[in-house]
Design an enzyme around this catalytic site. Structure first.
Site, PDB file in Angstrom:
ATOM      1  N   ARG A 137       0.856  -1.182   0.000  1.00  0.00           N
ATOM      2  CA  ARG A 137       0.000   0.000   0.000  1.00  0.00           C
ATOM      3  C   ARG A 137       0.893   1.234   0.000  1.00  0.00           C
ATOM      4  NH1 ARG A 137      -3.796   2.439   4.824  1.00  0.00           N
ATOM      5  NH2 ARG A 137      -1.794   3.322   5.408  1.00  0.00           N
ATOM      6  N   TYR A 182      -2.738  11.513   6.128  1.00  0.00           N
ATOM      7  CA  TYR A 182      -3.089  10.171   6.585  1.00  0.00           C
ATOM      8  C   TYR A 182      -2.133   9.118   6.005  1.00  0.00           C
ATOM      9  CZ  TYR A 182      -4.769   5.536   6.582  1.00  0.00           C
ATOM     10  OH  TYR A 182      -4.776   4.171   6.722  1.00  0.00           O
ATOM     11  N   ASP A 227      -5.040   4.060  -0.159  1.00  0.00           N
ATOM     12  CA  ASP A 227      -6.179   4.344   0.720  1.00  0.00           C
ATOM     13  C   ASP A 227      -6.480   5.840   0.674  1.00  0.00           C
ATOM     14  OD1 ASP A 227      -8.030   4.516   2.754  1.00  0.00           O
ATOM     15  OD2 ASP A 227      -6.856   3.362   4.212  1.00  0.00           O
ATOM     16  N   HIS A 264      -8.951   7.145   2.263  1.00  0.00           N
ATOM     17  CA  HIS A 264      -9.407   7.439   3.634  1.00  0.00           C
ATOM     18  C   HIS A 264     -10.627   8.364   3.695  1.00  0.00           C
ATOM     19  CE1 HIS A 264      -8.277   7.144   8.023  1.00  0.00           C
ATOM     20  NE2 HIS A 264      -7.991   5.950   7.553  1.00  0.00           N
ATOM     21  N   GLU A 306      -8.896   2.333  -2.053  1.00  0.00           N
ATOM     22  CA  GLU A 306      -9.714   2.079  -0.855  1.00  0.00           C
ATOM     23  C   GLU A 306     -10.425   3.330  -0.353  1.00  0.00           C
ATOM     24  OE1 GLU A 306      -7.322   0.354   2.209  1.00  0.00           O
ATOM     25  OE2 GLU A 306      -8.682   0.996   3.799  1.00  0.00           O
ATOM     26  N   GLU A 327     -14.129  -0.594   6.096  1.00  0.00           N
ATOM     27  CA  GLU A 327     -13.520  -0.730   7.423  1.00  0.00           C
ATOM     28  C   GLU A 327     -14.322  -0.030   8.510  1.00  0.00           C
ATOM     29  OE1 GLU A 327      -9.658   1.060   6.564  1.00  0.00           O
ATOM     30  OE2 GLU A 327     -10.168   2.727   7.884  1.00  0.00           O
ATOM     31  N   ARG A 331     -14.082  -4.754   3.232  1.00  0.00           N
ATOM     32  CA  ARG A 331     -12.921  -4.429   4.057  1.00  0.00           C
ATOM     33  C   ARG A 331     -13.120  -4.564   5.559  1.00  0.00           C
ATOM     34  NH1 ARG A 331      -8.276  -3.774   4.497  1.00  0.00           N
ATOM     35  NH2 ARG A 331      -7.967  -1.603   5.030  1.00  0.00           N
ATOM     36  N   GLU A 373      -4.723  -7.252   4.970  1.00  0.00           N
ATOM     37  CA  GLU A 373      -3.843  -6.159   5.421  1.00  0.00           C
ATOM     38  C   GLU A 373      -3.045  -6.631   6.632  1.00  0.00           C
ATOM     39  OE1 GLU A 373      -5.942  -2.743   6.935  1.00  0.00           O
ATOM     40  OE2 GLU A 373      -4.223  -1.419   6.618  1.00  0.00           O
ATOM     41  N   TRP A 389     -11.414  12.490   8.287  1.00  0.00           N
ATOM     42  CA  TRP A 389      -9.989  12.136   8.454  1.00  0.00           C
ATOM     43  C   TRP A 389      -9.702  10.815   7.777  1.00  0.00           C
ATOM     44  CZ3 TRP A 389      -7.261   8.139  11.036  1.00  0.00           C
ATOM     45  CH2 TRP A 389      -5.857   8.305  10.988  1.00  0.00           C
TER      46      TRP A 389
END
Ligand code: GCO
Ligand code: MG
Length: 405
Positions: free
Chosen positions: A147, A159, A213, A215, A239, A265, A286, A342, A405
């Site tokens: 990643r 991030y 990602d 985020h 992601e 997630e 995820r 992951e 975030w």
């Protein structure tokens, strides 16, 4: 067989972890992870005050019934605190059942479908030389999928980018009495990121599987732009392009790009994915076992996703404890529609608290052959690390407005 005792263990070997320990009247001990980063004590209270009293005297083998009892019995549906608490109970009961059977948990889930779970590691850098060093470090450690997160010119902390390439088994950006505030600029990020992937492909070649990602920071149309701009660099997945609370928004992203998408997630139930899965708007689910109601719920999620050729990509940052990690690895080994796992290794202190049977070698994780989950808690070691309040950072746009975030 009955549940004789249930105890919530809070420990902080570099970061906070919440573990449920269930003991049967036969002396079998099972563990479940209930860690919810930044809101840990809410799960502790949910378990201690509302769940543990219901467990004593129950038959530990009735996993599905206990899951439904806690889920439907609460009347109030879902939510990360509830689902982390249910996950902790569920995983501890699977651990007990597998130990009683004398088998590693994956055997009870149908047995091994593969020899190991392909893992991806995290690489990041404020600039390209730092990022390349970080990718090389992961490759040297045995990772075969990476990643890639990068600093953005003009922005400070971003991030996923660490100032040093230490593996961060600690709360993001250290521990602070209030959350650290970061500054975010989506147009600057969108302008910069494709050049990072171009440089990484030029340096490391076309074959290395690369992930990224976003985020939760983009609007649907920005997400579509990013997916399209990254197509030449052949990502394994992109992601969390949007917060995805609005599942329908992903239709727009999907119409515009063939870059594979991974989401979930921060979801905590199968129903959170309903539109995404039924309309085939994503390629990978995820969730972490810890945040989505345990092995029982994850198995249902993966089976539903499999109908649409959607694969797993279980969340595995260091805020999932080794107990939660092991539960994910048993699923990874057993399910047919495994995609990738992951993996952020924990610190030596964390591994001292949680002795575990799982292994990582040559890009693959394996849960080990110990009966049950294959992870225990060394309570003496755990007691050395007292809980410390800690928060995830927050994000503001340049004008001071709050952002994801
Ligand atoms: C990931 C995640 C994590 C989260 C963290 C929040 O893909 O691994 O985005 O890094 O930020 O789990 O607690
Ligand atoms: Mg993520």
């Amino acid at each position: 067989m009955r549940i004789a005792n249930a105890e919530v263990i809070v420990t902080s070997p570099g970061r906070n972890f919440v573990t449920l320990e269930i003991t049967t009247d036969d002396g079998v001990v099972g563990y479940g992870d209930g860690t919810l980063n930044g809101r840990e004590l809410a799960v502790v209270s949910y378990l201690r005050d509302h769940v543990v009293p219901l467990l004593i005297g129950r038959d530990p083998h009735k996993i599905e019934d206990t899951w439904q009892y806690l889920y439907r019995g609460a009347y109030w549906r879902r939510g990360p605190v509830t689902m982390a608490a249910i996950a902790a109970v569920d995983v501890a009961l699977w651990d007990i059942k597998a130990q009683v059977a004398g088998l590693p948990l994956y055997q009870l889930l149908g047995g091994a479908s593969r020899t190991g779970a392909r893992a991806y590691g995290h690489a990041s850098g404020a600039d390209l030389p730092e990022l390349f060093d970080s990718i090389r470090a992961r490759l040297d450690e045995g990772f075969r999928c990476i990643r890639v997160q990068s600093g953005v010119p003009g922005l400070g902390m971003v991030y996923g980018v660490t100032s040093t390439d230490v593996r961060r088994d600690q709360e993001s950006n250290g521990r602070h009495p209030v959350p650290v505030e970061e500054v975010w600029d989506t147009p600057a990020y969108l302008r910069h990121l494709p050049s990072v992937f171009e440089a990484v492909r030029n340096e490391f070649g076309p074959e290395l599987p690369l992930l990224h990602d976003a985020h939760h920071r983009l609007t649907p149309i920005q997400a579509a732009q990013l997916g399209k701009a990254l197509e030449p660099y052949d990502l394994f997945w992109l992601e969390d392009v949007t917060p995805a609370e609005n599942q329908e928004a992903l239709r727009l992203v999907r119409q515009h790009t063939t870059t594979p998408l991974a989401i979930g997630e921060v979801f905590n139930a199968v129903v959170d994915y309903q539109t995404l899965i039924r309309e085939q708007l994503i390629d990978y689910v995820r969730s972490a076992v810890t945040h989505a109601g345990g092995v029982t719920a994850m198995r249902k999620l993966f089976d539903y996703a499999a109908q649409y050729q959607i694969k797993s990509g279980i969340h595995g940052p260091t805020d999932i404890s080794p107990v939660g990690m092991a539960a994910g690895l048993h699923l990874d080994l057993a399910i047919h529609n495994f995609g990738i796992q992951e993996f952020m290794p924990h610190s030596p202190d964390t591994y001292d608290v949680f002795p575990h049977a799982y292994t990582f070698s040559d890009g693959y994780l394996h849960p080990g052959e110990t009966p049950g989950l294959g992870v225990t808690v060394d309570k003496k070691a755990a007691a050395q690390f007292e809980y410390q309040p800690a928060y995830l950072p927050v994000n503001r746009l340049r004008d001071g407005a709050m952002h994801d975030w």
